[in-house]
Design an enzyme around this catalytic site. Structure first.
Site, PDB file in Angstrom:
ATOM      1  N   ARG A   8      15.806 -14.756   7.403  1.00 45.63           N
ATOM      2  CA  ARG A   8      14.808 -14.064   6.609  1.00 45.63           C
ATOM      3  C   ARG A   8      14.551 -12.689   7.215  1.00 45.63           C
ATOM      4  O   ARG A   8      14.627 -12.522   8.445  1.00 45.63           O
ATOM      5  CB  ARG A   8      13.504 -14.856   6.559  1.00 45.63           C
ATOM      6  CG  ARG A   8      12.708 -14.860   7.846  1.00 45.63           C
ATOM      7  CD  ARG A   8      11.456 -15.712   7.728  1.00 45.63           C
ATOM      8  NE  ARG A   8      10.710 -15.741   8.973  1.00 45.63           N
ATOM      9  CZ  ARG A   8       9.871 -16.710   9.300  1.00 45.63           C
ATOM     10  NH1 ARG A   8       9.693 -17.731   8.487  1.00 45.63           N
ATOM     11  NH2 ARG A   8       9.216 -16.666  10.440  1.00 45.63           N
ATOM     12  N   ASP A  32      14.403 -14.611   1.645  1.00 46.38           N
ATOM     13  CA  ASP A  32      12.992 -14.824   1.955  1.00 46.38           C
ATOM     14  C   ASP A  32      12.522 -16.038   1.177  1.00 46.38           C
ATOM     15  O   ASP A  32      12.335 -15.987  -0.045  1.00 46.38           O
ATOM     16  CB  ASP A  32      12.174 -13.591   1.569  1.00 46.38           C
ATOM     17  CG  ASP A  32      10.708 -13.726   1.957  1.00 46.38           C
ATOM     18  OD1 ASP A  32      10.323 -14.801   2.459  1.00 46.38           O
ATOM     19  OD2 ASP A  32       9.951 -12.759   1.743  1.00 46.38           O
ATOM     20  N   HIS A  35       8.131 -27.908  23.117  1.00 49.57           N
ATOM     21  CA  HIS A  35       9.403 -27.328  23.537  1.00 49.57           C
ATOM     22  C   HIS A  35      10.170 -28.362  24.350  1.00 49.57           C
ATOM     23  O   HIS A  35       9.647 -29.432  24.693  1.00 49.57           O
ATOM     24  CB  HIS A  35       9.183 -26.052  24.352  1.00 49.57           C
ATOM     25  CG  HIS A  35       8.870 -24.852  23.512  1.00 49.57           C
ATOM     26  ND1 HIS A  35       9.811 -24.201  22.751  1.00 49.57           N
ATOM     27  CD2 HIS A  35       7.703 -24.195  23.311  1.00 49.57           C
ATOM     28  CE1 HIS A  35       9.257 -23.185  22.119  1.00 49.57           C
ATOM     29  NE2 HIS A  35       7.969 -23.159  22.441  1.00 49.57           N
ATOM     30  N   ASP A  68      17.050 -29.688  24.396  1.00 48.72           N
ATOM     31  CA  ASP A  68      17.489 -28.910  23.237  1.00 48.72           C
ATOM     32  C   ASP A  68      18.942 -29.167  22.871  1.00 48.72           C
ATOM     33  O   ASP A  68      19.278 -29.352  21.700  1.00 48.72           O
ATOM     34  CB  ASP A  68      17.313 -27.416  23.511  1.00 48.72           C
ATOM     35  CG  ASP A  68      15.858 -26.993  23.461  1.00 48.72           C
ATOM     36  OD1 ASP A  68      15.015 -27.807  23.064  1.00 48.72           O
ATOM     37  OD2 ASP A  68      15.573 -25.841  23.835  1.00 48.72           O
TER      38      ASP A  68
END
Length: 389
Positions: free
Chosen positions: A15, A40, A106, A136
């Site tokens: 975006r 967008d 996180h 992650d």
């Protein structure tokens, strides 16, 4: 990146805006071998344009907080209505349900709750942060890739359908500890760090400082490798027995003292032709020059950047770094043509190398007989409006 490295035509849906961490897109290696369009999703026609891509895709991956994709109009129901054989991958930290599903987090938070973080570090010291590799990447994106490929195989079988893959980092990080849970149940692992065979507790499995302040890694687990290790280290006649657990501290101190007598380079020369299971601890900048990695081509240079080469390796369908990191929106026109989706064309296409974009958190994939999936962006953090990369 993993799907793109394996040959998928990966299209990131970016975006207009700024990248979450301000990384120059030209250096964002996680976007190598991909292409990018700018859409967008909060614009009136944004969701419809993404759904046009979905109709042509094999896989979509999003990294929003649970419920955000649905509110934007690109949730599983919307996408599977357009493409019943679509694999809809969802990458989050906490998962799609549960008490923490709507909370931010996180990598470090997910592996903490999973119990994984507690295993790293020295006894009586705070847990060591293993970068963001365990959560992650190992517990998150790689589990997502496995799930996506398994679901894609199902979708392509006779009578197969698309489905949702809920990949949560907390689940993957927990799954990685299965062997440790087994050893704990069998009485072979203590639920505290720095006291076990594989967590630095054993004198013959850990890192030792050398005379020049560098380190050597020792993994002499088996008896025959251990025998060679203490022989080459020059302490075989001066230390307690390997299985004398009560004297492990004494053995560890002797090993540490001996390593301090030579530099890393000197110890590397001592051990490099042996089966003692000892290796120098190299930095990220040093690793690409190691002779073994050079011989295997473990690292490669592309567009002026030294980087890890794709892995694993295939005998019939070799992989490579085919293109530099995708610049946001730079491929819109070509993707519109290749995928036959003219609706994605926009005047908002980014000029090369100058603009940045944030992830929308969605992705699409087109097989085109050479790829298996497509992915715009995976995320490591839950955010109310989208992922933080």
């Amino acid at each position: 990146m993993q799907l793109a490295d394996l040959g998928a035509d990966v299209v990131r849906v970016d975006r207009p805006g700024g990248a979450g961490l301000g990384i120059d897109p030209a250096y964002d290696l996680m976007n190598r071998n991909k292409r990018s369009v700018l859409i967008d999703l909060k614009a009136d026609d944004g969701p419809a344009r993404v759904l046009d891509l979905v109709e042509r895709a094999d896989v979509l991956i999003e990294g929003y907080r649970p419920g955000v994709a649905e509110r934007l109009g690109i949730g599983p129901a919307d996408c599977l209505a357009r493409n019943p054989r679509l694999v809809y991958g969802r990458m989050t930290g906490w998962g799609q349900d549960g008490p923490l599903a709507q909370r931010a987090g996180h990598d470090i938070d997910y592996i903490a709750v999973a119990g994984t973080l507690s295993m790293f570090g020295e006894a009586d010291r705070p847990p060591t942060v293993p970068a963001n590799l365990v959560g992650d990447y190992a517990g998150g994106s790689l589990y997502l890739v496995i799930g996506v490929l398994a679901a894609l195989q199902h979708a392509r079988t006779p009578g197969g359908t698309g489905q949702v893959v809920d990949a949560a980092i907390v689940d993957g990080a927990a799954h990685l500890t299965t062997m440790i849970h087994a050893m704990t149940a069998a009485g072979g692992w203590q639920d505290r760090r720095g006291a076990n065979l594989l967590d630095g507790g054993a004198p013959f499995y850990g890192n030792y400082e050398t005379a020049d302040g560098e380190y050597m890694a020792v993994g002499a687990l088996e008896q025959r490798f251990y025998n060679e290790f203490i022989d080459l280290l020059g302490i075989k006649d001066d230390v307690p027995a390997r299985k004398d657990f009560g004297r492990w501290d004494e053995l560890k101190s002797a090993v540490a003292a001996r390593f301090k007598e030579k530099t890393r380079a000197e110890w590397t020369a001592v051990f490099e032709e042996s089966d003692a299971c000892v290796a120098p601890v190299l930095s990220l900048r040093e690793a690409p020059a190691h002779p073994h990695l050079v011989a295997r081509g473990t690292f490669t240079d592309h567009a002026g950047i030294t980087q890890p080469a794709p892995a694993p390796r295939f005998s019939a369908t070799p992989t490579s770094v085919r293109s530099a990191p995708a610049l946001p929106g730079a491929d819109t026109e070509r993707i519109a043509e290749d995928w036959d989706v003219p609706s994605i064309r926009s005047t908002a296409t980014s000029p090369t190398g100058t603009s940045t974009a944030d992830q929308t958190g969605t992705s699409t994939a087109n097989d085109t007989s050479r790829s298996t999936a497509n992915e715009t962006a995976t995320s490591t953090a839950n955010d109310s409006e989208g992922p933080l990369s």
